[in-house]
Design an enzyme around this catalytic site. Structure first.
Site, PDB file in Angstrom:
ATOM      1  N   GLY A   1     -82.615  63.026  16.779  1.00 33.21           N
ATOM      2  CA  GLY A   1     -83.696  62.344  17.503  1.00 33.21           C
ATOM      3  C   GLY A   1     -83.239  61.010  18.065  1.00 33.21           C
ATOM      4  O   GLY A   1     -82.072  60.603  17.922  1.00 33.21           O
TER       5      GLY A   1
ATOM      6  N   GLY B   1     -85.686  67.023  18.394  1.00 35.37           N
ATOM      7  CA  GLY B   1     -84.375  66.399  18.613  1.00 35.37           C
ATOM      8  C   GLY B   1     -83.544  67.169  19.631  1.00 35.37           C
ATOM      9  O   GLY B   1     -83.878  68.287  20.025  1.00 35.37           O
TER      10      GLY B   1
ATOM     11  N   ALA C   1     -88.534  55.638   7.214  1.00 35.20           N
ATOM     12  CA  ALA C   1     -89.029  55.173   8.517  1.00 35.20           C
ATOM     13  C   ALA C   1     -90.548  55.221   8.512  1.00 35.20           C
ATOM     14  O   ALA C   1     -91.162  56.248   8.786  1.00 35.20           O
ATOM     15  CB  ALA C   1     -88.487  56.063   9.634  1.00 35.20           C
TER      16      ALA C   1
ATOM     17  N   TYR D   1    -100.418  61.560  11.258  1.00 33.70           N
ATOM     18  CA  TYR D   1     -99.258  60.653  11.336  1.00 33.70           C
ATOM     19  C   TYR D   1     -99.479  59.402  10.481  1.00 33.70           C
ATOM     20  O   TYR D   1     -98.677  59.086   9.608  1.00 33.70           O
ATOM     21  CB  TYR D   1     -99.027  60.274  12.794  1.00 33.70           C
ATOM     22  CG  TYR D   1     -97.755  59.493  13.041  1.00 33.70           C
ATOM     23  CD1 TYR D   1     -96.505  60.109  12.935  1.00 33.70           C
ATOM     24  CD2 TYR D   1     -97.795  58.140  13.390  1.00 33.70           C
ATOM     25  CE1 TYR D   1     -95.337  59.389  13.167  1.00 33.70           C
ATOM     26  CE2 TYR D   1     -96.632  57.424  13.629  1.00 33.70           C
ATOM     27  CZ  TYR D   1     -95.401  58.049  13.523  1.00 33.70           C
ATOM     28  OH  TYR D   1     -94.244  57.337  13.759  1.00 33.70           O
TER      29      TYR D   1
ATOM     30  N   ARG E   1     -93.734  59.128  25.537  1.00 34.72           N
ATOM     31  CA  ARG E   1     -93.990  57.758  25.078  1.00 34.72           C
ATOM     32  C   ARG E   1     -93.934  56.830  26.291  1.00 34.72           C
ATOM     33  O   ARG E   1     -93.203  57.078  27.250  1.00 34.72           O
ATOM     34  CB  ARG E   1     -93.036  57.384  23.955  1.00 34.72           C
ATOM     35  CG  ARG E   1     -93.584  57.986  22.655  1.00 34.72           C
ATOM     36  CD  ARG E   1     -92.790  57.648  21.438  1.00 34.72           C
ATOM     37  NE  ARG E   1     -91.818  58.665  21.138  1.00 34.72           N
ATOM     38  CZ  ARG E   1     -91.045  58.632  20.066  1.00 34.72           C
ATOM     39  NH1 ARG E   1     -91.125  57.646  19.225  1.00 34.72           N
ATOM     40  NH2 ARG E   1     -90.180  59.600  19.843  1.00 34.72           N
TER      41      ARG E   1
HETATM   42  N1  LIG Z   1     -89.559  55.342  18.104  1.00 42.78           N
HETATM   43  C1  LIG Z   1     -90.491  54.555  17.624  1.00 42.78           C
HETATM   44  O1  LIG Z   1     -90.976  53.666  18.339  1.00 42.78           O
HETATM   45  C2  LIG Z   1     -90.964  54.698  16.191  1.00 42.78           C
HETATM   46  C3  LIG Z   1     -91.972  53.827  15.746  1.00 42.78           C
HETATM   47  C4  LIG Z   1     -92.399  53.926  14.424  1.00 42.78           C
HETATM   48  C5  LIG Z   1     -91.833  54.850  13.568  1.00 42.78           C
HETATM   49  N2  LIG Z   1     -90.880  55.698  14.035  1.00 42.78           N
HETATM   50  C6  LIG Z   1     -90.340  56.692  13.076  1.00 42.78           C
HETATM   51  O2  LIG Z   1     -88.942  56.806  13.222  1.00 42.78           O
HETATM   52  C7  LIG Z   1     -88.540  58.169  13.004  1.00 42.78           C
HETATM   53  C8  LIG Z   1     -87.759  58.680  14.202  1.00 42.78           C
HETATM   54  O3  LIG Z   1     -88.581  58.611  15.367  1.00 42.78           O
HETATM   55  P1  LIG Z   1     -87.983  58.894  16.820  1.00 42.78           P
HETATM   56  O4  LIG Z   1     -88.672  57.993  17.757  1.00 42.78           O
HETATM   57  O5  LIG Z   1     -86.500  58.887  16.768  1.00 42.78           O
HETATM   58  O6  LIG Z   1     -88.544  60.373  17.067  1.00 42.78           O
HETATM   59  P2  LIG Z   1     -87.762  61.684  17.569  1.00 42.78           P
HETATM   60  O7  LIG Z   1     -88.782  62.734  17.785  1.00 42.78           O
HETATM   61  O8  LIG Z   1     -86.867  61.336  18.721  1.00 42.78           O
HETATM   62  O9  LIG Z   1     -86.838  62.031  16.324  1.00 42.78           O
HETATM   63  C9  LIG Z   1     -87.319  62.680  15.171  1.00 42.78           C
HETATM   64  C10 LIG Z   1     -86.246  63.672  14.722  1.00 42.78           C
HETATM   65  O10 LIG Z   1     -86.667  64.278  13.508  1.00 42.78           O
HETATM   66  C11 LIG Z   1     -86.418  65.686  13.596  1.00 42.78           C
HETATM   67  N3  LIG Z   1     -87.341  66.344  12.680  1.00 42.78           N
HETATM   68  C12 LIG Z   1     -88.700  66.302  12.679  1.00 42.78           C
HETATM   69  N4  LIG Z   1     -89.196  67.021  11.652  1.00 42.78           N
HETATM   70  C13 LIG Z   1     -88.117  67.520  10.976  1.00 42.78           C
HETATM   71  C14 LIG Z   1     -87.972  68.332   9.817  1.00 42.78           C
HETATM   72  N5  LIG Z   1     -89.025  68.806   9.138  1.00 42.78           N
HETATM   73  N6  LIG Z   1     -86.706  68.638   9.396  1.00 42.78           N
HETATM   74  C15 LIG Z   1     -85.619  68.168  10.063  1.00 42.78           C
HETATM   75  N7  LIG Z   1     -85.695  67.409  11.172  1.00 42.78           N
HETATM   76  C16 LIG Z   1     -86.928  67.088  11.619  1.00 42.78           C
HETATM   77  C17 LIG Z   1     -86.667  66.021  15.063  1.00 42.78           C
HETATM   78  O11 LIG Z   1     -86.081  67.227  15.472  1.00 42.78           O
HETATM   79  C18 LIG Z   1     -86.048  64.803  15.745  1.00 42.78           C
HETATM   80  O12 LIG Z   1     -84.678  64.992  15.989  1.00 42.78           O
HETATM   81  C19 LIG Z   1     -89.817  58.953  12.728  1.00 42.78           C
HETATM   82  O13 LIG Z   1     -89.998  59.062  11.339  1.00 42.78           O
HETATM   83  C20 LIG Z   1     -90.901  58.072  13.328  1.00 42.78           C
HETATM   84  O14 LIG Z   1     -92.143  58.263  12.696  1.00 42.78           O
HETATM   85  C21 LIG Z   1     -90.444  55.652  15.330  1.00 42.78           C
END
Ligand SMILES: NC(=O)c1ccc[n+]([C@@H]2O[C@H](COP(=O)([O-])OP(=O)(O)OC[C@H]3O[C@@H](n4cnc5c(N)ncnc54)[C@H](O)[C@@H]3O)[C@@H](O)[C@H]2O)c1
Length: 328
Positions: free
Chosen positions: A11, A37, A129, A159, A200
């Site tokens: 991701g 991802g 996270a 969420y 987003r």
């Molecule tokens: N980007 C932001 O602004 C932000 C803000 C707050 C929190 N977060 C947290 O950071 C983390 C990453 O977010 P991101 O923006 O990179 O999102 P993203 O969707 O780009 O990445 C999430 C990754 O997790 C993988 N994934 C989801 N469920 C899974 C599972 N059950 N098993 C294995 N892989 C799984 C997805 O395939 C993806 O590659 C998340 O936990 C999100 O809640 C992100």
């Protein structure tokens, strides 16, 4: 030698954590099931670090005992020198909350429980996270002492409540097992390698401008967000892990901007014919999102976000143009 395991490695944030750890000479094991991802992120990491990056396609919410099998293909030292497990696997984009609600709940509960058990087995620290969404609705800058105002029964609950449960699970595990797992509360972050389909807002407005499509704003656009460029966030997360802190910590950028002002900034940076359209406010959408970062500044000194919004948006535009077929 130090090694780390990163769930959600394919991701947006997972990729950048892996890349930074690899630059700092860690061995890294990535885990992802590609629900959101990108396989490209994994192959880029493998190509850049063939001797140091290992990957397993696995749903974190299902049992991790299959590790016994994977251990054959990953050097034993990666397990014996494990210091951190970054649990970042979770669908994070609000437009997928309806479709993936059960997966989100599972990844932040059973998935996190699996990550904690794995880390405990290897005497490593979990970095969970979490998110600014645990605070729910607020009209004030958010500090870590705010307990939140969150709807437990609505479209965003899968969420927000999953992340709140995750924090409680970290707290109780530390209490019962005398461990020091940690929680980072991440505020809106943007930058290269965001999933191009996940809608987003920064990414979406850039895409719309490049395609001369109108921008759609939910509500009147006076709601605010504070956007952090990904490099600033990742350096904070890695400093947090290396400091062995376990208190929840806000990480992001405290420069606040309305959504209308963000749209106007992107219109200035990308000459386009896109206009701003307004639609109904989304239910439970927060009206203000601004972190208070005092605690992070104290605990992670000298960490501070350094990339101004305009600069970060320009870098993101360059990346999107480079990886896609958008005409300028
Ligand atoms: N980007 C932001 O602004 C932000 C803000 C707050 C929190 N977060 C947290 O950071 C983390 C990453 O977010 P991101 O923006 O990179 O999102 P993203 O969707 O780009 O990445 C999430 C990754 O997790 C993988 N994934 C989801 N469920 C899974 C599972 N059950 N098993 C294995 N892989 C799984 C997805 O395939 C993806 O590659 C998340 O936990 C999100 O809640 C992100």
């Amino acid at each position: 030698m130090k090694s780390a395991l990163v769930t959600g490695a394919a991701g947006f944030l997972g990729y950048h954590i892996c890349a930074q750890l690899l630059k700092e000479h860690y061995y890294v094991i990535g885990l992802d099931n590609f629900i959101t991802g990108s396989p490209q992120n994994i192959s880029d990491l493998k190509n850049a670090y063939p001797e140091k990056f290992y990957f397993a396609n696995h749903d974190v919410s299902t049992p991790w005992e299959v590790w016994q099998n994977w251990q054959n293909s990953i050097p034993t030292e990666c397990f014996t020198s494990l210091v951190s497990v970054f649990h970042f696997a979770s669908v994070a984009s609000p437009h997928l909350f309806d479709k993936c609600s059960l997966e989100i709940l599972a990844a932040n509960s059973q998935g996190l429980k699996n990550a904690i058990a794995f880390a405990d087995q290897h005497k490593a620290q979990v970095i969970f996270a979490s998110t600014s969404e645990i605070y729910g609705s607020s009209t004030q800058p958010l500090n870590e002492n705010n307990w939140g105002y969150v709807n437990s029964f609505g479209p965003r609950s899968c969420y927000d409540e999953a992340k709140r449960f995750g924090e409680a699970l970290i707290y109780s595990s530390n209490l019962v097992n005398n461990t020091q797992h940690g929680v980072v509360r991440i505020f809106n972050t943007y930058g290269p390698r965001m999933n191009p389909t996940d809608e987003r807002v920064v990414q979406q407005f850039i895409k719309n401008a490049l395609e001369n499509k109108d921008f759609l704003i939910y509500g009147d656009g006076t709601q605010t967000r504070s956007f952090c460029y990904v490099d600033d966030l990742i350096s904070g997360i890695i400093m947090y892990a290396q400091s062995k802190i376990s208190d929840p910590l806000n990480l992001g950028n405290d420069h606040e901007i309305t959504i209308v002002a963000l749209a106007e900034l992107i219109q200035q940076l990308i000459p386009c014919s896109s206009k701003i359209q307004f639609s109904n406010k989304r239910r439970d959408d927060p009206i203000k999102r601004q972190p208070e970062l005092k605690k992070a500044y104290q605990m992670l000194m000298p960490w501070k976000p350094t990339v101004p919004l305009q600069e970060g948006v320009l870098r993101t535009i360059q990346h999107i143009k480079g990886v896609s077929s958008y005409a300028t």
